[in-house]
Design a protein around this motif. Sequence first.
Motif: not given
Length: 109
Positions: A83-91
Motif C-alpha cells: 500500500v503506497e502512501p498518497g492520495e486515493f480518489r474514492i468514488m
Amino acid sequence: DSREITTKENAVIRFNITNTGSYDGDEVVQLYIKDLYASVVRPVMELKGFQRIHLKKGETKEVEFQITPDLLSMLDEKMSSIVEPGEFRIMIGSSANDIRLREILNVKE
C-alpha cells in the motif's frame, strides 16, 4: 469517518441513498478507487466493492463500505503487494459512468 489514515488502518465511508422513484426497487451501489499518484501504472478506476440495496418508494437507507489496506494494495515493480502512501480518489455510483459521490482519502506511512 476519516479522510486521512495510515497504510495499515481502515476507513469507513457512509452515505444515504434514497429511492426517489414511484416504485419499490433495488439499486446496486458500487465502490471505485483510483490511486492518484502510483509508482506503477494502475487502472483509471478499480471496482472494489458493491452492495445490492432494496428500497421502497421514498425510503432512505444508510450504506457503509469499509476501505481496508487490501482494497488499496497493488503490486509494485518487484511483484510484492504494498500500500503506497498518497492520495486515493474514492468514488460511489451505480456504474463507472454514473459516479455520484467523490472524496479524496490521504494515506500516510
